[in-house]
Design a protein around this motif. Sequence first.
Motif, short mmCIF file in Angstrom:
data_model
loop_
_atom_site.label_atom_id
_atom_site.label_comp_id
_atom_site.label_asym_id
_atom_site.label_seq_id
_atom_site.Cartn_x
_atom_site.Cartn_y
_atom_site.Cartn_z
N LEU A 95 35.71 47.57 47.05
CA LEU A 95 34.95 48.40 46.11
C LEU A 95 35.88 49.29 45.30
CD1 LEU A 95 32.27 49.37 44.99
CD2 LEU A 95 32.11 50.98 46.91
N VAL B 257 37.31 47.18 42.54
CA VAL B 257 36.31 46.89 41.50
C VAL B 257 36.09 48.11 40.62
CG1 VAL B 257 33.86 46.41 41.12
CG2 VAL B 257 35.16 45.06 42.78
N GLU B 258 35.96 49.28 41.23
CA GLU B 258 35.73 50.50 40.46
C GLU B 258 36.96 50.86 39.61
OE1 GLU B 258 32.47 52.85 43.23
OE2 GLU B 258 34.61 53.17 43.62
N LYS C 102 36.83 48.54 36.55
CA LYS C 102 35.81 48.98 35.59
C LYS C 102 36.24 50.23 34.85
CE LYS C 102 31.43 48.79 36.27
NZ LYS C 102 30.09 49.05 36.80
N LEU D 79 31.90 41.59 37.91
CA LEU D 79 32.24 42.93 38.39
C LEU D 79 30.98 43.67 38.85
CD1 LEU D 79 34.87 44.41 35.89
CD2 LEU D 79 35.19 43.97 38.33
N TYR D 80 29.92 43.58 38.04
CA TYR D 80 28.66 44.24 38.39
C TYR D 80 28.08 43.65 39.67
CZ TYR D 80 28.50 46.23 33.63
OH TYR D 80 28.77 46.92 32.48
N GLU E 117 30.18 44.85 42.66
CA GLU E 117 29.95 46.26 42.95
C GLU E 117 28.60 46.45 43.65
OE1 GLU E 117 29.72 50.61 40.70
OE2 GLU E 117 29.77 48.77 39.50
N SER E 118 27.59 45.76 43.16
CA SER E 118 26.26 45.89 43.75
C SER E 118 26.24 45.40 45.20
CB SER E 118 25.25 45.09 42.92
OG SER E 118 23.95 45.24 43.43
N LYS F 255 28.19 47.83 47.58
CA LYS F 255 27.46 49.06 47.87
C LYS F 255 26.26 48.78 48.76
CE LYS F 255 28.94 51.79 43.90
NZ LYS F 255 28.55 52.49 42.64
N PRO G 112 24.34 48.94 39.48
CA PRO G 112 25.20 48.02 38.70
C PRO G 112 24.43 46.84 38.11
CG PRO G 112 26.27 48.64 40.75
CD PRO G 112 24.87 49.15 40.84
#
Length: 405
Positions: free
Chosen positions: A240, A243-244, A247, A363-364, A367-368, A371, A385
């Motif tokens: 994560l 990924v963040e 972004k 990426l979205y 991330e989803s 989380k 996301p």
Amino acid sequence: MMKRLSYYIMLLGIVFFTSCEDFLDQVPKHNLTLDNAVTDYSGAKNILNGMYSIVASNSAFGGATWCRLSSQGGFYSSYTANFNMVYKEGSNDMDGTWQALYSLVNSANAAIEAISNLAENKFPTPERKKEMLAEARCMRGWAYTNLFWLFGRWWDTDDSAYGILYRDKMANLSNLQVPRSSVGESYTKIFEDLDDAIANMPDFTTSRSLSRQMAQVLKAKILLYRGVMRGSTQDLKDALMLVETVKRDAPSNWQMESDIEAMYEVGWDSKEVLWARYLGDFASTTNYEFDYSYNIGYNNTYSDIATGWLKEDPRYEVVMDSARAPETWDTKMVFTPVKLYHGGRYDTKDAPYATYYFRYAELYLMESELKARLDDYSLEEALKPLNDMRAVPDKPCVTGFISRK
């Protein structure tokens, strides 16, 4: 007479093998080696380009492999051996994928060795040498990751013996026979390459080559998969964070397309694509990606595994439509996922369709999922996301049913 003949044959053999031994002891005067093939910056660039030419020229890096995997997953029986899980040597053609990926490893190793041996003053800057080495290591890490995912037990514990066959030198007769690395050793070697790429590669400029962001998202995917299979919260947190970071820091020229249909039309030139299989001047696209068109065009009677959720998905009516059959000689219409359909040899033979190795939309999704799997986030935070992704396009965000990897 026979004695004399035998004597002459023996004498000729002695002369021949003595000469042969002398010959084999000599270094060929015009032998092409890495030392004399890469003597300047131009040669260093050329040996990097050689890696990409392997990806472009071999269909195992495109639709052929992913169609076999779709069959193996039970989506459709286009490749019967894969659909039936037949693993007899040569029966399902995954041996071609194995060979292609190890050819790419060999090419990356050649680039690493040649660039390492080239004096620093041959490069525009010392940093440029580090960037080029990192690019070759990123390619090697990507190749080994795919070999690991396809042919190793990447979900096993670190002490499992079923990792990759690892080489960090060009293949030759002395190092062809190597033992499998353990699963833990395999992860270590792959992460060493990707970490060097993250530290030293330049940011994204074009989907036709690797970048720092591709190294970051690849490591994030590895950690996500491993974290899920091993129940490792730390792996998921590390994924994560990557990924963040991507972004937050990625250059603005890599972003979501506002029109998903346009993305498929422009192929590797889409601003949403981080890295794709760029075919360039190798040949008509359909020579290398026609396998994909053929299968979703003709094999549109899907297995029971897929049919249920396909038709229940509200996007079904949007992505499915009639299109011309993919073969030049076939004028009938086929019912197919038109958002992914290449069109075939007749009407879109020169379109820049590509195998997408990573798109911004992923990426979205990552991330989803991350989380959702971590206790630190609420359901609303995990869904955000996905809602952000849906809010990007002017048109409804419709993604295909068959992943492009």
